[in-house]
Motif scaffolding. Sequence first.
Motif, mmCIF file in Angstrom:
data_model
loop_
_atom_site.group_PDB
_atom_site.id
_atom_site.type_symbol
_atom_site.label_atom_id
_atom_site.label_comp_id
_atom_site.label_asym_id
_atom_site.label_seq_id
_atom_site.Cartn_x
_atom_site.Cartn_y
_atom_site.Cartn_z
ATOM 1 N N UNK A 63 0.795 -1.184 0.014
ATOM 2 C CA UNK A 63 -0.054 0.046 0.014
ATOM 3 C C UNK A 63 1.043 1.251 -0.124
ATOM 4 N N UNK A 64 1.914 1.161 0.487
ATOM 5 C CA UNK A 64 2.857 2.339 0.644
ATOM 6 C C UNK A 64 3.265 2.936 -0.926
ATOM 7 N N UNK A 65 3.130 2.026 -1.956
ATOM 8 C CA UNK A 65 3.622 2.440 -3.292
ATOM 9 C C UNK A 65 2.340 2.820 -4.270
ATOM 10 N N UNK A 66 1.371 3.135 -3.475
ATOM 11 C CA UNK A 66 0.069 3.633 -4.193
ATOM 12 C C UNK A 66 0.226 5.004 -4.822
ATOM 13 N N UNK A 67 0.663 5.983 -3.778
ATOM 14 C CA UNK A 67 1.097 7.356 -4.300
ATOM 15 C C UNK A 67 2.084 7.284 -5.430
ATOM 16 N N UNK A 68 3.396 6.733 -5.356
ATOM 17 C CA UNK A 68 4.229 6.708 -6.475
ATOM 18 C C UNK A 68 3.510 6.093 -7.692
#
Length: 102
Positions: free
Chosen positions: A10-15
Amino acid sequence: MLGLISKKRPALRLPFYVLFLIYELFSVVCRYSGQENSNLFFAHPYLAFLITDISDYSTYVRGLKPGRPGVFEKLVFWPLVVIPVISAFITTTGWLIKLYVL
């Protein structure tokens, strides 16, 4: 892709959204640079981001459970506020690139 990224990392959603935004900008410019009048020029970014938003299945699963605010966010806020703003940015930037660069 967004569904897999949302589920696994989920931490890679913004990139991912940033990369998708850049990809859509270049897609709009490359696809419509040779055309003068195209109805899809204005609808293309909105449709692409709407499909991306709909394909974010894991967020729907988390948000559609009772007592969660995800229903409003995914069904009202994103399609009616966020996606039109992003689409307007891409369309405006693509139009300016088309006019002044190409």
